[in-house]
Design an enzyme around this catalytic site. Sequence first.
Site, PDB file in Angstrom:
ATOM      1  N   LYS A 119       0.850  -1.188   0.000  1.00 15.55           N
ATOM      2  CA  LYS A 119       0.000   0.000   0.000  1.00 15.55           C
ATOM      3  C   LYS A 119       0.887   1.240   0.000  1.00 15.55           C
ATOM      4  CE  LYS A 119      -3.820   2.125   2.600  1.00 15.55           C
ATOM      5  NZ  LYS A 119      -4.746   1.969   3.751  1.00 15.55           N
ATOM      6  N   SER A 142      -9.578   2.086   2.904  1.00 10.89           N
ATOM      7  CA  SER A 142      -8.700   2.836   2.020  1.00 10.89           C
ATOM      8  C   SER A 142      -7.710   1.945   1.270  1.00 10.89           C
ATOM      9  CB  SER A 142      -7.912   3.882   2.832  1.00 10.89           C
ATOM     10  OG  SER A 142      -7.087   3.256   3.804  1.00 10.89           O
ATOM     11  N   SER A 172      -9.870  -0.413   7.242  1.00  9.00           N
ATOM     12  CA  SER A 172      -9.374  -0.278   5.874  1.00  9.00           C
ATOM     13  C   SER A 172      -8.631  -1.478   5.329  1.00  9.00           C
ATOM     14  CB  SER A 172      -8.485   0.963   5.761  1.00  9.00           C
ATOM     15  OG  SER A 172      -9.254   2.138   5.906  1.00  9.00           O
TER      16      SER A 172
END
Length: 498
Positions: A82, A165, A189
Site C-alpha cells: 500500500k 482505504s 481499511s
Amino acid sequence: MNHRTTALHDLGVAELAQALRTRQVSAVETAQHFLQRARTQQSLGAFLSLNEDATLAQARAADALLASGNAPALAGVPIAHKDVLVTRDFPTTAASRMLQGYQSPFDATVVARLAQAGCVTLGKLSCDEFAMGGSNESAHVPPVGGTAPQPVRNPWDPARIPGGSSGGSACAVAARLTPAATGTDTGGSIRQPAAFCGITGIKPTYGRASRYGLIAYASSLDQAGVMAHSAEDCALLLSHLCGPDPERDSTSLDVPAEDFSRALDASIEGLRIGIPAEFFGEGLADDVRAAVDAALRQYEQLGARLVPIALPRTQLAVPVYYILSPAEASSNLSRFDGVRYGYRAPAFTDLLDMYKKTRAQGFGDEVKRRIMIGTYVLSEGYYDAYYLQAQKIRRMIADDFQAAFEHCDLIAGPVAPTVAWEIGGKTDPVANYLADIYTLPASLAGLPGMSVPAGQGAGGMPVGLQLIANYFQEGRLLGAAHRLQQVTDFHLQRPAGI
C-alpha cells in the site's frame, strides 16, 4: 501443486513458496509473470508505481538464495505494498498530490521485514488519499498506465468500488495481480476492502506491527496488516510482519513475533463465538445477513457454539472515530506546509500565502474535510466538549469488548452493512462513514480483526465475515478462519475473466 499445470497467479503464498523452494519455478520467472499481469490489468487502477529493474534485481537475489539452499521462508514470493508504507526503490505518495514523486531514503519496518523473509516487491498500490476514505475513490495520483487520477475498480464488477482505504491492495489480490499485499487499517481499511473483493485480510493487535515508515493518518489507530487469498497465507505473512521495534516505533509492543501457522490446525470444538445483537439490527442488508448466517451455521457444524453478547456502544463508534481520527490527522498533516518537503504552490506572495495555497492545492477534498473537523474539535472551547468526551467513550467501547470476552472466545458478524456499491454511489460523506459501523469498534479498542470470504450477496458481489479476537489472539483468529476455509470454497472463487 505443479505450476506447469496451474497458472502461477492461481497459486497462493504457501503454494508459491513451495514451488520456489522445490525449483519448479524461479523467482525471476514468477516476478515477470506478475509484472506482466499488472500491465495487462491497468484499467483496474490498482498500481500507482512499478519498477521492473528493482523487482527483478530482488528476484535474482532470491534465486541466488534458493540455489544456495539457505533461503528464507518466503524467498521469491511477490508482494505489493500500500502506498502509505515508504519504500526506497519505489515512489511513496499516499495517493496525494502533496507527495507526488516523493522517494523515501529508507523502507518501512513492515516492508523491510517482509523483504528479510524473502518477499519480492512488485510495486506500490493505490489507496484513498492519506488512507482517508472507505471507497478508494479519492486517490489523486494517476495509476500505472494512466494520465489522470482515477478510482480503483472492483474486479468483480468494475462499475463498483473495491472498498477503502486499502482498495488497491484488495483489488490487486482479487485480480491475481499479486498473491499478497500489505494494507493499513485505521477504522476498517483492511477488513472492508477484503470483504468487498472476496479475499482474506487481517489487522493485528494495535502495536504488534511497527508503524515506522507508515505515513501517519491517526497514530493511535493506524495498524499495518496483510491481505491474501487464505488464512494460511495471511498466517505466513503475519508471522514475519509482527514483532517489537522499540528503537523506531515507541508504540510498538514488547510482544515477541509468533509462528501463526502453528495455530491453523487447532480444533474449534467448543469454541464460543459471540454474536453481538448490535451487528445484526436495522441497516444490515438481507443478502449480507444471509451470507453471514450461513457461515455461522458452518461454524456450528464444526463444533463451535454461538453465544449471544452485547456491544452496547456500537452506535457511538462512528461519531467517536470521526472526532478522534480527524483530530490526530489535523496534527499529523500539519507537517505538509510546502517548506520542508512535498508539494509547494508555484506562485505565492508571502509565507502565509504559500502555506494556504500549498495545502489548498496539495490536499484533496476528503483530507481537507478531516483536517478541518480535527482542528475544530481540538480548538479552545471545543476540546473538552468533543475530543475528551470521545476519548472517554473510546475507553468504554474497549471495556464493552472485555465484558463480552468473558462469555466468548471470538466475536463474529458482518464486515459491512452492504456489498460494494457503485462508484459515485455515495456522494454524502456521512453515508460513506456509516459503512464502517461494524469495523470501527474493534479499531477503537485496538483489537485484532479479520475478514473472511463468506459467499456472495446482491449482484454476485462478495460478502465478508468479520472475526474479532482479544488482544494478541491473532493465532485464534487465523485458526478459526482456516477451519472455515477447509469446508468452504469462497476464498477460491474469482471474478469473471480474471
